[in-house]
Design a protein around this motif. Structure first.
Motif, PDB file in Angstrom:
ATOM      1  N   PRO A  41       0.807  -1.222   0.000  1.00 46.39           N
ATOM      2  CA  PRO A  41       0.000   0.000   0.000  1.00 46.39           C
ATOM      3  C   PRO A  41       0.846   1.281   0.000  1.00 46.39           C
ATOM      4  N   ASP A  42       2.008   1.249   0.657  1.00 44.93           N
ATOM      5  CA  ASP A  42       2.909   2.405   0.615  1.00 44.93           C
ATOM      6  C   ASP A  42       3.383   2.655  -0.813  1.00 44.93           C
ATOM      7  N   ARG A  43       3.688   1.599  -1.514  1.00 45.14           N
ATOM      8  CA  ARG A  43       4.114   1.733  -2.910  1.00 45.14           C
ATOM      9  C   ARG A  43       2.986   2.272  -3.779  1.00 45.14           C
ATOM     10  N   ALA A  44       1.767   1.813  -3.513  1.00 50.09           N
ATOM     11  CA  ALA A  44       0.613   2.274  -4.288  1.00 50.09           C
ATOM     12  C   ALA A  44       0.361   3.763  -4.076  1.00 50.09           C
ATOM     13  N   VAL A  45       0.454   4.207  -2.838  1.00 48.67           N
ATOM     14  CA  VAL A  45       0.261   5.632  -2.547  1.00 48.67           C
ATOM     15  C   VAL A  45       1.358   6.459  -3.201  1.00 48.67           C
ATOM     16  N   ALA A  46       2.593   5.963  -3.160  1.00 49.22           N
ATOM     17  CA  ALA A  46       3.695   6.684  -3.787  1.00 49.22           C
ATOM     18  C   ALA A  46       3.479   6.818  -5.288  1.00 49.22           C
ATOM     19  N   LEU A  47       3.020   5.759  -5.936  1.00 50.17           N
ATOM     20  CA  LEU A  47       2.762   5.825  -7.376  1.00 50.17           C
ATOM     21  C   LEU A  47       1.615   6.781  -7.691  1.00 50.17           C
TER      22      LEU A  47
END
Length: 103
Positions: A41-47
């Motif tokens: 989820p952290d990666r998704a928010v960053a993208l």
């Protein structure tokens, strides 16, 4: 009057340059978070935020170039970003994007 117009153009150029540098630094930091993020989820928010920053960058470039042609590009990026965010959220939640019931 001409001095006022010249000063305004210089001020807009300086402000836009500072904005481009700030957005570029933000994208660099977000790329690190997207690669090294502790969870998916952290990666998704960053993208997702990278996409918003790209929209902002296109807007600032449109201001610098005094053009309205980038408005379509900004809207297209926004639509694709929304669809991508929905697909990624569904994938993270269920593990699949398209459910196939073969009953």
């Amino acid at each position: 009057m001409e001095e006022s117009v010249s000063f305004t153009k210089t001020l807009i150029d300086i402000s836009a340059t500072i904005a481009i540098i700030g957005v570029s630094l933000s994208v660099m930091i977000l790329l690190y978070r997207a690669i090294k993020g502790p969870t998916n989820p952290d990666r998704a928010v960053a993208l997702d935020v990278i996409g918003v920053n790209i929209m902002a960058l296109a807007g600032v470039i449109a201001i610098l170039l005094v053009s309205t042609q980038f408005n379509d590009v900004i809207l297209l990026i926004g639509i694709l970003l929304f669809i991508g965010t929905i697909a990624l959220a569904k994938f993270l939640e269920k593990g699949v994007i398209i459910e196939r019931d073969m009953d």
